[in-house]
Scaffold this motif. Structure first.
Motif, PDB file in Angstrom:
ATOM      1  N   LEU A  62       0.849  -1.176   0.000  1.00  0.00           N
ATOM      2  CA  LEU A  62       0.000   0.000   0.000  1.00  0.00           C
ATOM      3  C   LEU A  62       0.888   1.229   0.000  1.00  0.00           C
ATOM      4  CD1 LEU A  62      -2.789   1.450   0.556  1.00  0.00           C
ATOM      5  CD2 LEU A  62      -2.300   1.126   2.974  1.00  0.00           C
ATOM      6  N   VAL A  88      -3.188   0.730  -3.982  1.00  0.00           N
ATOM      7  CA  VAL A  88      -3.180  -0.649  -3.496  1.00  0.00           C
ATOM      8  C   VAL A  88      -3.439  -1.602  -4.659  1.00  0.00           C
ATOM      9  CG1 VAL A  88      -5.648  -0.571  -2.915  1.00  0.00           C
ATOM     10  CG2 VAL A  88      -4.145  -2.126  -1.669  1.00  0.00           C
ATOM     11  N   VAL A  96      -8.421  -3.298   2.166  1.00  0.00           N
ATOM     12  CA  VAL A  96      -7.847  -2.006   2.577  1.00  0.00           C
ATOM     13  C   VAL A  96      -8.951  -0.963   2.709  1.00  0.00           C
ATOM     14  CG1 VAL A  96      -6.383  -0.090   1.799  1.00  0.00           C
ATOM     15  CG2 VAL A  96      -5.513  -2.430   1.745  1.00  0.00           C
TER      16      VAL A  96
END
Length: 174
Positions: A62, A88, A96
């Motif tokens: 990320l 991401v 996420v």
């Protein structure tokens, strides 16, 4: 939560940190506060301290960036306001987004405790306009738990805890 190779690419996928790795951007925007720039810095710091987000950052799964906001109505003196961008992989985008959104909700509960009565803080999370991740959309005015939405008022439950808008022991609550 390791990265897997992604074969999906289209206009919504950005260049990734690894060759051939399909990445998408999740945009987090904040409006409705008198201190938008400071609030974005505080929210960004809060997100970085959330355990799942922090772990993904450490593993390079990320990236936490910022870009000029598509909503510039609050800009003063020609100064550009920016949004938080989570870059991401396609595979990890939903996880996420879910973890980031829970952190956003907690941060917003805490922020609203100190909001000026004229402020109506609102946060949105949006995936790309089309392609993988385009269904990832959240808005604190409609997609929140009890006491978080604009009309619900602050949630005083024990899970809303900390008062420090830049982090604290609350940021890990995801």
């Amino acid at each position: 939560m390791g990265l897997m190779g992604a074969g999906m690419t289209d206009g919504a996928v950005t260049g990734g940190q690894e060759q051939g790795q399909g990445k998408i951007e999740l945009r987090i925007s904040l409006v409705g506060t008198h201190t938008r720039r400071d609030d974005l810095k505080a929210l960004r710091a809060w997100l970085k301290k959330a355990p799942v987000i922090e772990d993904a950052l450490e593993r390079n799964e990320l990236a936490l960036e910022h870009k000029d906001s598509s909503v510039q109505v609050d800009a003063m003196a020609g100064e550009l306001i920016q949004d938080i961008i989570l870059v991401v992989s396609v595979e990890l985008a939903r996880s996420v987004a879910d973890h980031a959104w829970r952190s956003v909700e907690t941060w917003l509960r805490n922020r609203r405790r100190f909001a000026d009565p004229e402020e109506t803080p609102r946060v949105t999370l949006e995936g790309p306009p089309e392609g993988p991740g385009s269904d990832l959309r959240r808005d604190t005015d409609r997609d929140t738990g009890p006491g978080i939405g604009r009309d619900g008022g602050p949630d005083a439950g024990p899970e809303s805890g900390g008062i420090n808008g830049t982090g604290g022991d609350e940021s890990g609550e995801v």
